[in-house]
Enzyme design. Structure first.
Site, PDB file in Angstrom:
ATOM      1  N   SER A  12     -11.256   1.822   6.392  1.00 29.47           N
ATOM      2  CA  SER A  12      -9.575   0.115   5.667  1.00 29.47           C
ATOM      3  C   SER A  12      -9.632   1.478   4.358  1.00 29.47           C
ATOM      4  O   SER A  12     -10.794   2.403   3.657  1.00 29.47           O
ATOM      5  CB  SER A  12     -10.757  -0.751   5.495  1.00 29.47           C
ATOM      6  N   PRO A  13      -8.207   1.686   3.957  1.00 36.86           N
ATOM      7  CA  PRO A  13      -7.863   1.967   2.517  1.00 36.86           C
ATOM      8  C   PRO A  13      -9.280   1.867   1.511  1.00 36.86           C
ATOM      9  O   PRO A  13      -9.045   0.473   1.621  1.00 36.86           O
ATOM     10  CB  PRO A  13      -6.634   1.614   2.211  1.00 36.86           C
TER      11      PRO A  13
ATOM     12  N   GLN B 164      -1.903   6.151   2.528  1.00 37.17           N
ATOM     13  CA  GLN B 164      -1.481   4.741   1.730  1.00 37.17           C
ATOM     14  C   GLN B 164      -0.729   5.174   0.612  1.00 37.17           C
ATOM     15  O   GLN B 164      -1.058   5.538  -0.301  1.00 37.17           O
ATOM     16  CB  GLN B 164      -2.846   3.451   1.808  1.00 37.17           C
TER      17      GLN B 164
ATOM     18  N   TYR C   6       0.447  -5.964  -5.687  1.00 35.67           N
ATOM     19  CA  TYR C   6       1.257  -4.741  -6.203  1.00 35.67           C
ATOM     20  C   TYR C   6       2.567  -4.543  -6.065  1.00 35.67           C
ATOM     21  O   TYR C   6       3.158  -5.588  -6.032  1.00 35.67           O
ATOM     22  CB  TYR C   6       0.782  -3.380  -5.690  1.00 35.67           C
TER      23      TYR C   6
ATOM     24  N   ARG D 172     -15.720  -2.045   2.767  1.00 35.95           N
ATOM     25  CA  ARG D 172     -16.876  -1.659   2.857  1.00 35.95           C
ATOM     26  C   ARG D 172     -18.244  -1.176   3.835  1.00 35.95           C
ATOM     27  O   ARG D 172     -19.867  -0.491   3.098  1.00 35.95           O
ATOM     28  CB  ARG D 172     -17.757  -3.452   1.958  1.00 35.95           C
TER      29      ARG D 172
HETATM   30  C1  LIG Z   1     -14.155  -0.144  -3.207  1.00 38.07           C
HETATM   31  C2  LIG Z   1     -12.376  -0.269  -2.870  1.00 38.07           C
HETATM   32  C3  LIG Z   1     -11.420  -0.483  -2.840  1.00 38.07           C
HETATM   33  C4  LIG Z   1     -10.025  -0.823  -2.293  1.00 38.07           C
HETATM   34  N1  LIG Z   1      -9.077  -0.101  -2.251  1.00 38.07           N
HETATM   35  C5  LIG Z   1      -7.681  -0.612  -1.317  1.00 38.07           C
HETATM   36  C6  LIG Z   1      -6.674   0.121  -1.298  1.00 38.07           C
HETATM   37  O1  LIG Z   1      -6.811   1.196  -2.139  1.00 38.07           O
HETATM   38  N2  LIG Z   1      -5.883   0.039  -0.484  1.00 38.07           N
HETATM   39  C7  LIG Z   1      -5.978  -0.957   0.261  1.00 38.07           C
HETATM   40  O2  LIG Z   1      -4.624  -1.512   0.883  1.00 38.07           O
HETATM   41  N3  LIG Z   1      -6.603  -2.222   0.338  1.00 38.07           N
HETATM   42  C8  LIG Z   1      -8.237  -1.462  -0.917  1.00 38.07           C
HETATM   43  N4  LIG Z   1      -9.426  -2.400  -0.250  1.00 38.07           N
HETATM   44  C9  LIG Z   1      -9.014  -3.417   0.348  1.00 38.07           C
HETATM   45  C10 LIG Z   1     -10.022  -2.904   1.339  1.00 38.07           C
HETATM   46  O3  LIG Z   1      -9.205  -1.628   2.234  1.00 38.07           O
HETATM   47  C11 LIG Z   1     -10.124  -3.999   2.729  1.00 38.07           C
HETATM   48  O4  LIG Z   1      -9.115  -5.052   2.851  1.00 38.07           O
HETATM   49  C12 LIG Z   1     -10.840  -5.496   1.851  1.00 38.07           C
HETATM   50  O5  LIG Z   1     -12.347  -4.744   1.401  1.00 38.07           O
HETATM   51  C13 LIG Z   1     -11.627  -6.465   2.888  1.00 38.07           C
HETATM   52  O6  LIG Z   1     -12.167  -5.024   3.960  1.00 38.07           O
HETATM   53  P1  LIG Z   1     -13.656  -5.282   4.297  1.00 38.07           P
HETATM   54  O7  LIG Z   1     -14.424  -6.857   3.958  1.00 38.07           O
HETATM   55  O8  LIG Z   1     -14.261  -4.400   5.420  1.00 38.07           O
HETATM   56  O9  LIG Z   1     -14.198  -4.923   2.851  1.00 38.07           O
HETATM   57  C14 LIG Z   1     -10.358  -1.999  -1.532  1.00 38.07           C
HETATM   58  C15 LIG Z   1     -11.927  -2.080  -1.064  1.00 38.07           C
HETATM   59  C16 LIG Z   1     -12.363  -1.307  -1.755  1.00 38.07           C
HETATM   60  C17 LIG Z   1     -14.039  -2.975  -1.190  1.00 38.07           C
END
Ligand SMILES: Cc1cc2nc3c(=O)[nH]c(=O)nc-3n(C[C@H](O)[C@H](O)[C@H](O)COP(=O)(O)O)c2cc1C
Ligand SMILES: Cc1cc2nc3c(=O)[nH]c(=O)nc-3n(C[C@H](O)[C@H](O)[C@H](O)COP(=O)(O)OP(=O)(O)OC[C@H]3O[C@@H](n4cnc5c(N)ncnc54)[C@H](O)[C@@H]3O)c2cc1C
Length: 782
Positions: free
Chosen positions: A414-415, A493, A574, A716
């Site tokens: 994921s981003p 992205q 955003y 994460r």
């Molecule tokens: C450190 C960090 C940076 C993130 N940056 C972005 C981002 O740049 N763009 C985005 O769409 N989501 C971003 N997210 C959200 C993640 O892509 C994801 O949707 C969110 O963490 C939930 O997924 P997870 O439970 O697997 O961590 C970020 C999350 C984390 C933890």
């Protein structure tokens, strides 16, 4: 101690038994308005696990219960002409009347005073000198109502109608019957509870209920109507009624369960939808928990015991209620899955409430999971892939295609913003190592962090950009590495931070304004994110034109850098999200108001990008499917948003949620955003990617096999484990996973070890076959 129990249902009687056994000097009176032989309802069910609990609390009633219960192991799902028999579910059933008789007799033998035919007035009961008043007076609890200012109850009436009926049709499995009629869909949840008697819980949606005219039919006429609907399933048997009135299921919650010396237990305190099992189980487990609270606090003082009950039991009850909610929502939306392949429908039904997963089911019902794997592989074959359908790879290792881009598996990085660029926005060695190692880890697709289309579009001074040649070259270096050393496809992205821009690096205070060096920010409307945040300027038509041009040049650079795909970030509050959400878009021009208007600018951006981006390369859009806030976007809005982007040429909807405002109240939990992906995928028929609290390969397989998403993104988990996909491949034996030659020795060892671990585990599980607490129907018949 003097105890008054209001209501002689399973909760009240079982609590009285446990208390009296432990403290025989306690004077316990149970007030029950019904006569001993009056009872509504048909059968009750308990799992083996619940019975094991009963065994350790009161052997006498346990023996009686298992003596009168019969056991079944299988669930049968009957859907659109197919039947699936799924083993390993271990449930027992008996009649409610029998259970109440057993409990009543035991209570009497222990010296508990049972006052049948005696309606208790809750307000008087508390003042009649009892040290403890246990309100186990059921779903319509008068006690809960009498002290509602103390308990703060809420009742959420669900839309579907249901009623309890019975039948004399024998059955040796728990049966789910799904029937489509000219009025709509009817569901029957059925199980046998004594020889020749089965419970039939009937369920239908409000539209079908109305069309069938069930609101005008009495009990007998309703039964007759349903005998017609389920004629085939009843095998010539009749339905039996007993206060079988159609109702809407009330989900009851109370902020507090105790008030002075009064405590609510059982249905009086909280209800959980019948589709995850008997309310009787929860009621009796409440009785155990309350008794345990007295044991914990020494059994003398009421106040500390009630405080202990409230604190020790709440989490378990809320977890069960949450699972029940997820389950009931599945039944409410059964139409959504109606056109699915029946095997995947059945898999989705089995895994609906998250308690049962792919791996879990593979242990209980290996043949059914093998069949599901084959169907997923066949569906993949139908997309034009050459895949092994006889010995298929696990669902997460089936390939997928978006336009001309082929993904080797369904796992996505994921981003994730790294906040590690210098103020110049250039991706550097950190980014090379970060993306390089995750690509080598084997995910099918990897996203970059949100990369900004202009300097003022950045979230923070550490964000990467793609608005100048050096940044473009920086990205190209990483893209080339990924392509040269892995099979992972790489998606850029693209975003603009809008009102959440000009903020600090994540670890210095996420979304907090910079202490100095701020740049001007824009948004749909001039609303600051926090009260102390910078106030953005509402975008003018000239700003919009300039931003569209920024996105177009970013897309051109992305293509030159060699990215396989681009994503438009229209989520998380955003810039583009600020247009879509009614909470942040207060414009009065053609870009504000109805959803169609709020989507206008994001769609203009998307269309301009799509026109520029090569036709053979795919594009996705990340959306916040709900704002988790009253007045904000809902799942239904998200379906409309997704449809509009798809019409504009979007190939994949990346379904995230929230982060629109700081006031949102998300409901977190395992895979908590996946239901929104499910809704968009199955209501709108679009390819989706889900994300959010998905942490295991087992969950990824569950989601893919149930058709809740096409791709599964993990953020994460990938931060701490770049090789998440490689490890999963070893576990499921997916040999084909790409691995650079430098690392092959590691891969070979990992696969060998995983195979050995799998074999050891299977052996252990076979040895540790759990105890079965009751006889099967077959044994009972013998
Ligand atoms: C450190 C960090 C940076 C993130 N940056 C972005 C981002 O740049 N763009 C985005 O769409 N989501 C971003 N997210 C959200 C993640 O892509 C994801 O949707 C969110 O963490 C939930 O997924 P997870 O439970 O697997 O961590 C970020 C999350 C984390 C933890
Ligand atoms: C119509 C209907 C049919 C059902 N059928 C089934 C079924 O077939 N299988 C199943 O597993 N579950 C069934 N349920 C759900 C199940 O009954 C409950 O989840 C479970 O029994 C809860 O146990 P309880 O002890 O908390 O409450 P209950 O079993 O509801 O017991 C509460 C008792 O309190 C008594 N009471 C209430 N107010 C007073 C008062 N003021 N004074 C004295 N007595 C009072 C009531 O008469 C009742 O006996 C049914 C529910 C309903 C409403």
């Amino acid at each position: 101690m003097k105890v008054h129990v209001i209501g002689g249902g399973p909760a009240g009687l079982y609590f009285a038994i446990l208390m009296k056994k432990a403290w025989p000097q306690t004077r316990i009176t149970v007030f029950e308005r019904n006569k001993p032989d009056d009872t509504f309802g048909f059968g009750v069910v308990f799992s083996d696990q619940t019975l094991a609990g009963f065994e350790s609390y009161d052997l006498e009633t346990y023996r009686q219960i298992v003596g009168h219960f019969a056991y079944w192991d299988d669930i049968e799902i009957h859907f659109r002409g197919s039947t699936f028999r799924i083993g390993g579910n271990g449930f027992c059933g008996t009649s409610r009347t029998m259970l109440l008789k057993i409990l009543g007799r035991r209570a009497h033998s222990l010296g508990i005073e049972l006052k049948y035919g005696s309606e208790a007035d809750p307000e008087r009961a508390t003042t009649r000198g009892a040290d403890l008043v246990v309100a186990s007076d059921g779903i319509n609890s008068r006690t809960r109502e009498a002290f509602k200012d103390k308990f703060n109850p809420t009742t959420e009436l669900r839309p579907n109608y249901f009623c309890w009926m019975g039948s004399d049709r024998p059955m040796d499995a728990f049966n789910f019957f799904f029937k489509e009629t000219s009025h709509g869909i009817f569901i029957a949840h059925c199980y046998q509870y004594q020889p020749g008697r089965s419970t039939w819980v009937m369920e239908t949606d409000p539209e079908t209920f109305g069309r069938a005219g069930l609101d005008t039919l009495d009990e007998a006429a309703s039964a007759q109507f349903l005998e017609g609907v389920f004629a085939e399933e009843l095998l010539g048997h009749k339905l039996i009624t007993n206060r079988s009135l159609w109702r809407n299921f009330p989900t009851i919650r109370c902020e507090k369960w105790t008030a002075e010396n009064v405590v609510l237990i059982g249905d009086a305190k909280a209800t959980a939808h019948f589709s995850i099992g008997s309310g009787t189980k929860l009621a009796m487990e409440d009785a155990i928990a309350l008794y345990e609270a007295f044991r914990f606090t020494g059994g003398r003082d009421v106040k500390p015991a009630l405080a202990r009950f409230e604190s020790a039991r709440r989490e378990e009850v809320e977890k069960t209620q949450h699972s029940a909610d997820v389950s009931l929502v599945w039944f409410e939306h059964v139409r959504r899955f109606w056109d699915m392949d029946p095997t995947r429908f059945a898999f989705g039904l089995m895994t609906r409430s998250k308690a049962i997963t792919y791996d879990n089911l593979a242990l209980r019902a290996p043949e059914f999971v093998k069949l599901t794997d084959k169907v997923v592989a066949r569906d993949t074959q139908a997309l034009g892939f050459e895949v092994d359908t006889a010995n298929p790879a696990a669902p997460m290792f089936q390939p997928f295609r978006l336009r001309d881009m082929t993904l080797a598996n369904r796992v996505v990085v994921s981003p994730m913003c790294q906040y590690s660029a210098k103020d110049d926005g250039i991706p550097n060695d950190w980014h090379m190592v970060h993306y390089g190692s995750r690509a080598i880890g084997g995910a099918g697709l990897m996203f970059t962090e949100m990369t900004d289309v202009a300097k003022d579009a950045r979230i923070s001074p550490g964000c990467t950009g793609i608005y100048d040649d050096t940044q473009e070259a920086g990205w190209k270096r990483i893209v080339d590495f990924v392509h040269a050393n892995s099979g992972t496809k790489f998606c850029l992205q693209l975003g603009h931070a809008g009102r959440k821009g000009s903020t600090r690096l994540m670890w210095d205070g996420i979304d907090e304004p910079l202490p100095d060096g701020n740049w001007p920010i824009v948004a749909a409307s001039p609303l600051p994110y926090y009260p102390h945040s910078q106030v953005p300027r509402a975008m003018t038509p000239a700003d919009m034109d300039a931003t569209i041009a920024d996105y177009v040049q970013a897309v051109q650079r992305a293509d030159r850098a060699g990215f396989d795909m681009v994503e438009l970030h229209a989520a998380h509050g955003y810039l583009l999200a600020s247009f879509i959400s009614p909470l942040t878009n207060k414009r009065t021009d053609e870009y504000g108001g109805a959803l169609e208007n709020r989507l206008r600018f994001p769609l203009e951006v998307f269309r301009a990008m799509r026109k520029t981006w090569p036709a053979d390369k795919p594009m996705s859009v990340r959306i916040s499917a709900t704002d988790w806030q009253d007045g904000g976007l809902t799942g239904d809005d998200a379906v409309a948003v997704a449809r509009d982007f798809a019409e504009a040429g979007c190939d994949l909807i990346d379904v995230s949620t929230g982060q629109t405002t700081p006031d949102a109240e998300p409901i977190y939990g395992r895979m908590y955003q996946t239901p929104f992906s499910d809704q968009i995928k199955n209501d709108a028929g679009l390819a989706t990617m889900c994300v959010g609290a998905i942490t295991s390969a087992d969950q990824v397989n569950t989601i893919i096999a149930a058709g809740r998403a096409d791709l599964v993104a993990l953020a994460r988990p990938h931060l701490v484990d770049p090789s998440f996909t490689m490890k999963a491949a070893a576990w499921y034996g997916a040999e084909d996973i790409a691995c650079p030659k430098q690392y092959r020795a590691g891969k070979d060892q990992l696969f060998r070890n995983s195979e050995r671990e799998r074999e050891d585990l299977t052996e252990l599980r076979l040895k540790a076959k759990p105890k079965t607490h009751a006889t099967t129907w077959k044994q009972a018949a013998e």
